[in-house]
Design an enzyme around this catalytic site. Sequence first.
Site, mmCIF file in Angstrom:
data_model
loop_
_atom_site.group_PDB
_atom_site.id
_atom_site.type_symbol
_atom_site.label_atom_id
_atom_site.label_comp_id
_atom_site.label_asym_id
_atom_site.label_seq_id
_atom_site.Cartn_x
_atom_site.Cartn_y
_atom_site.Cartn_z
ATOM 1 N N THR A 23 0.819 -1.214 0.000
ATOM 2 C CA THR A 23 0.000 0.000 0.000
ATOM 3 C C THR A 23 0.856 1.268 0.000
ATOM 4 O O THR A 23 0.657 2.164 -0.831
ATOM 5 C CB THR A 23 -0.915 0.001 1.254
ATOM 6 O OG1 THR A 23 -1.614 -1.245 1.284
ATOM 7 C CG2 THR A 23 -1.895 1.147 1.245
ATOM 8 N N GLY A 36 4.589 2.236 11.338
ATOM 9 C CA GLY A 36 4.315 0.981 12.036
ATOM 10 C C GLY A 36 5.471 0.552 12.921
ATOM 11 O O GLY A 36 5.322 -0.343 13.763
ATOM 12 N N SER A 42 3.010 7.706 11.444
ATOM 13 C CA SER A 42 1.868 7.013 10.827
ATOM 14 C C SER A 42 0.893 7.996 10.172
ATOM 15 O O SER A 42 1.007 9.217 10.340
ATOM 16 C CB SER A 42 1.116 6.223 11.897
ATOM 17 O OG SER A 42 0.397 7.142 12.716
ATOM 18 N N CYS A 43 -0.081 7.452 9.478
ATOM 19 C CA CYS A 43 -1.089 8.292 8.806
ATOM 20 C C CYS A 43 -1.808 9.201 9.804
ATOM 21 O O CYS A 43 -1.918 10.420 9.591
ATOM 22 C CB CYS A 43 -2.090 7.417 8.054
ATOM 23 S SG CYS A 43 -2.711 6.019 9.008
ATOM 24 N N ASN A 44 -2.279 8.637 10.914
ATOM 25 C CA ASN A 44 -3.002 9.448 11.894
ATOM 26 C C ASN A 44 -2.088 10.482 12.539
ATOM 27 O O ASN A 44 -2.467 11.632 12.726
ATOM 28 C CB ASN A 44 -3.619 8.539 12.970
ATOM 29 C CG ASN A 44 -4.869 7.835 12.461
ATOM 30 O OD1 ASN A 44 -5.789 8.494 11.984
ATOM 31 N ND2 ASN A 44 -4.891 6.509 12.530
ATOM 32 N N HIS A 99 -1.657 7.255 19.778
ATOM 33 C CA HIS A 99 -1.422 8.356 18.834
ATOM 34 C C HIS A 99 -0.869 9.616 19.523
ATOM 35 O O HIS A 99 0.003 10.283 18.965
ATOM 36 C CB HIS A 99 -2.715 8.670 18.079
ATOM 37 C CG HIS A 99 -3.307 7.455 17.444
ATOM 38 N ND1 HIS A 99 -4.271 6.681 18.071
ATOM 39 C CD2 HIS A 99 -3.051 6.853 16.257
ATOM 40 C CE1 HIS A 99 -4.585 5.660 17.296
ATOM 41 N NE2 HIS A 99 -3.859 5.732 16.191
ATOM 42 N N HIS A 134 -9.844 7.653 7.661
ATOM 43 C CA HIS A 134 -10.079 7.930 9.081
ATOM 44 C C HIS A 134 -10.723 9.318 9.180
ATOM 45 O O HIS A 134 -10.525 10.155 8.291
ATOM 46 C CB HIS A 134 -8.770 8.025 9.875
ATOM 47 C CG HIS A 134 -7.816 6.884 9.720
ATOM 48 N ND1 HIS A 134 -8.086 5.612 10.156
ATOM 49 C CD2 HIS A 134 -6.548 6.832 9.218
ATOM 50 C CE1 HIS A 134 -7.034 4.828 9.936
ATOM 51 N NE2 HIS A 134 -6.090 5.547 9.359
HETATM 52 P P1 NAD Z 1 1.233 -3.660 3.132
HETATM 53 O O1 NAD Z 1 0.961 -4.964 3.763
HETATM 54 O O2 NAD Z 1 0.217 -3.060 2.237
HETATM 55 O O3 NAD Z 1 2.586 -3.730 2.297
HETATM 56 C C1 NAD Z 1 3.754 -4.291 2.819
HETATM 57 C C2 NAD Z 1 4.489 -5.020 1.699
HETATM 58 O O4 NAD Z 1 5.725 -5.504 2.189
HETATM 59 C C3 NAD Z 1 3.720 -6.217 1.152
HETATM 60 O O5 NAD Z 1 3.775 -6.163 -0.262
HETATM 61 C C4 NAD Z 1 4.491 -7.425 1.694
HETATM 62 O O6 NAD Z 1 4.427 -8.532 0.824
HETATM 63 C C5 NAD Z 1 5.897 -6.852 1.737
HETATM 64 N N1 NAD Z 1 6.809 -7.569 2.642
HETATM 65 C C6 NAD Z 1 6.522 -8.352 3.714
HETATM 66 N N2 NAD Z 1 7.670 -8.769 4.300
HETATM 67 C C7 NAD Z 1 8.685 -8.230 3.594
HETATM 68 C C8 NAD Z 1 10.095 -8.310 3.707
HETATM 69 N N3 NAD Z 1 10.707 -9.007 4.663
HETATM 70 N N4 NAD Z 1 10.843 -7.638 2.793
HETATM 71 C C9 NAD Z 1 10.250 -6.917 1.805
HETATM 72 N N5 NAD Z 1 8.919 -6.818 1.655
HETATM 73 C C10 NAD Z 1 8.150 -7.470 2.542
HETATM 74 O O7 NAD Z 1 1.595 -2.662 4.310
HETATM 75 P P2 NAD Z 1 1.456 -1.082 4.294
HETATM 76 O O8 NAD Z 1 0.064 -0.751 4.654
HETATM 77 O O9 NAD Z 1 2.052 -0.547 3.059
HETATM 78 O O10 NAD Z 1 2.340 -0.696 5.556
HETATM 79 C C11 NAD Z 1 3.733 -0.525 5.467
HETATM 80 C C12 NAD Z 1 4.178 0.367 6.610
HETATM 81 O O11 NAD Z 1 3.540 1.640 6.457
HETATM 82 C C13 NAD Z 1 3.808 -0.121 8.011
HETATM 83 O O12 NAD Z 1 4.794 0.321 8.909
HETATM 84 C C14 NAD Z 1 2.503 0.612 8.281
HETATM 85 O O13 NAD Z 1 2.227 0.738 9.658
HETATM 86 C C15 NAD Z 1 2.797 1.940 7.631
HETATM 87 N N6 NAD Z 1 1.627 2.727 7.254
HETATM 88 C C16 NAD Z 1 0.521 2.130 6.699
HETATM 89 C C17 NAD Z 1 -0.571 2.894 6.368
HETATM 90 C C18 NAD Z 1 -1.817 2.279 5.803
HETATM 91 O O14 NAD Z 1 -2.908 2.802 6.039
HETATM 92 N N7 NAD Z 1 -1.755 1.216 5.045
HETATM 93 C C19 NAD Z 1 -0.553 4.273 6.560
HETATM 94 C C20 NAD Z 1 0.600 4.865 7.060
HETATM 95 C C21 NAD Z 1 1.688 4.080 7.419
#
Ligand code: NAD
Length: 361
Positions: free
Chosen positions: A13, A112, A141-143, A195, A221
Site C-alpha cells: 500500500t 508501524g 503514521s497516517c493518523n 497516537h 479515518h
Molecule cells: P502492506 O501490507 O500493504 O505492504 C507491505 C508489503 O511488504 C507487502 O507487499 C508485503 O508482501 C511486503 N513484505 C513483507 N515482508 C517483507 C520483507 N521481509 N521484505 C520486503 N517486503 C516485505 O503494508 P502497508 O500498509 O504498506 O504498511 C507498510 C508500513 O507503512 C507499516 O509500517 C505501516 O504501519 C505503515 N503505514 C501504513 C498505512 C496504511 O494505512 N496502510 C498508513 C501509514 C503508514
Amino acid sequence: MAKVRVGVNGFGTIGKRVADAVALQADLELVGVAKTRPGFEARRAVERGYPLYVAGNGSKEKFTSVGLPVSGTLGDLLARVDVVVDATPEDVGRENRKLYEAAHVRAVYQGGEEADVAEGSFSALANFDAGRGKRSLRVVSCNTTAIARAASVVLKRGEVEHWDVTLVRRAADPWEAKRGPIDGIVPTLDLPSHHGPDVRTIFPSLPIATAAVVVPTTLMHVHVNHVRFRRALGGTDELVEAFRASPRFRLIAPWEGADGTPQVMEIARDLAGKGGRPGPDLPENIVWERGVRVDGRDAYFFQGVHQESIVVPENVDAIRAMFELADGPASIAATDRSLGLDRARTAPAQARPMARVAPRK
Ligand code: NAD
C-alpha cells in the site's frame, strides 16, 4: 548535482505509492523496488518499468517462473542506492535495519515501527529541519501525520492548553478482504491511545490526549478535534483561513456537498491524473469548512485522513531532509508540485470565475 539513488523495500500500500512519487522527483532516482513474492503488485512494478529485486526469504525462481524479470536480490539493490525507503509491514523494518546498516545505506522507516527504529521521527510541515543530515528517519503514521500537520497550523494561532482528539479509524485498507470488523464499533480501550504519545515524538510538549474507535469502513479515518487555547482566538474564519493557507490541506467548502468520506473519496477519483496527481488518492488533510468552529478559547474541527496516501509526500521530503537537498518550504513545494497537490488546493477559487462566464449570444 547527481540524483540521490533510492530503493523501496516492501511494495504494498505505502511502498508502491512512495515509489511512484520518488520516480516523479527531479532530484531523486528510483533504482528499484523489492518484494518477497510475486503477485499483482510485483506485476505493477514491472509494468511501470521499475526494476524488481527479491527481498526477505523470497526466491528469484518464483518471480521468473511467472514471467516477472528480476534484477537481483535486496542485497544487490542496497549496493546500488544511497537510501532505502522501508515500507514493509510493522516490525519488519526493525529486522531490516541490520541489513541497511551493514550496507551503509540510509533508511526511511514507516509509522508501524517504534520511534527508536530511527534517529528521529519526521513530519515535513512540523520538523523538516530536525531531519537534516540524519542517516535514518521514521515517517510517522497516517493518523500522527494528520495531527502533526494540524498542530503545525494550530500552534501558530496561539498557545494550546489542552487538545483532545477522537480518532474514528478505518477497519482495513480497501484491498484487505480478511480484516474487520465488518459490523460493529470497536473502541481502543487502552487510554490514551498510542497516537498522542506518537505526536509527541514530533511536538514533545504538546498537551494532547487521544482516544480511538475502529469502524467498518475502508475509505478514510476521521478525527474529531477540540483544542482549548490559553487565549481567545480571533474567530472561526481566522482558523479556516489558516488551514487554507497551509500546504497539504484541502478544504471542503459547504457548497461542494461533500459532507462525508464517500463524497470526499469521489473527489479523489475525479482528481486522479489531474495536474500530476498519480491516482485516486488524497495526500492532503481534509478539513470541512462547515465543521470548523471557534468559540472564545475553544476550537473544534474535523479532519479526514486518507490513510493510504497521506504519508507519501512526507517520505519524499524525509529523503530531501536527510541529504540536505533543499530547505523545508522548497522541498514541500517541489513535492507538492510533482504530485499536483498545489493545484488541488486552489481549485475551488479557480472554479468560481468560470461560473461567471457570460452566456453566448
Ligand atoms: P502492506 O501490507 O500493504 O505492504 C507491505 C508489503 O511488504 C507487502 O507487499 C508485503 O508482501 C511486503 N513484505 C513483507 N515482508 C517483507 C520483507 N521481509 N521484505 C520486503 N517486503 C516485505 O503494508 P502497508 O500498509 O504498506 O504498511 C507498510 C508500513 O507503512 C507499516 O509500517 C505501516 O504501519 C505503515 N503505514 C501504513 C498505512 C496504511 O494505512 N496502510 C498508513 C501509514 C503508514
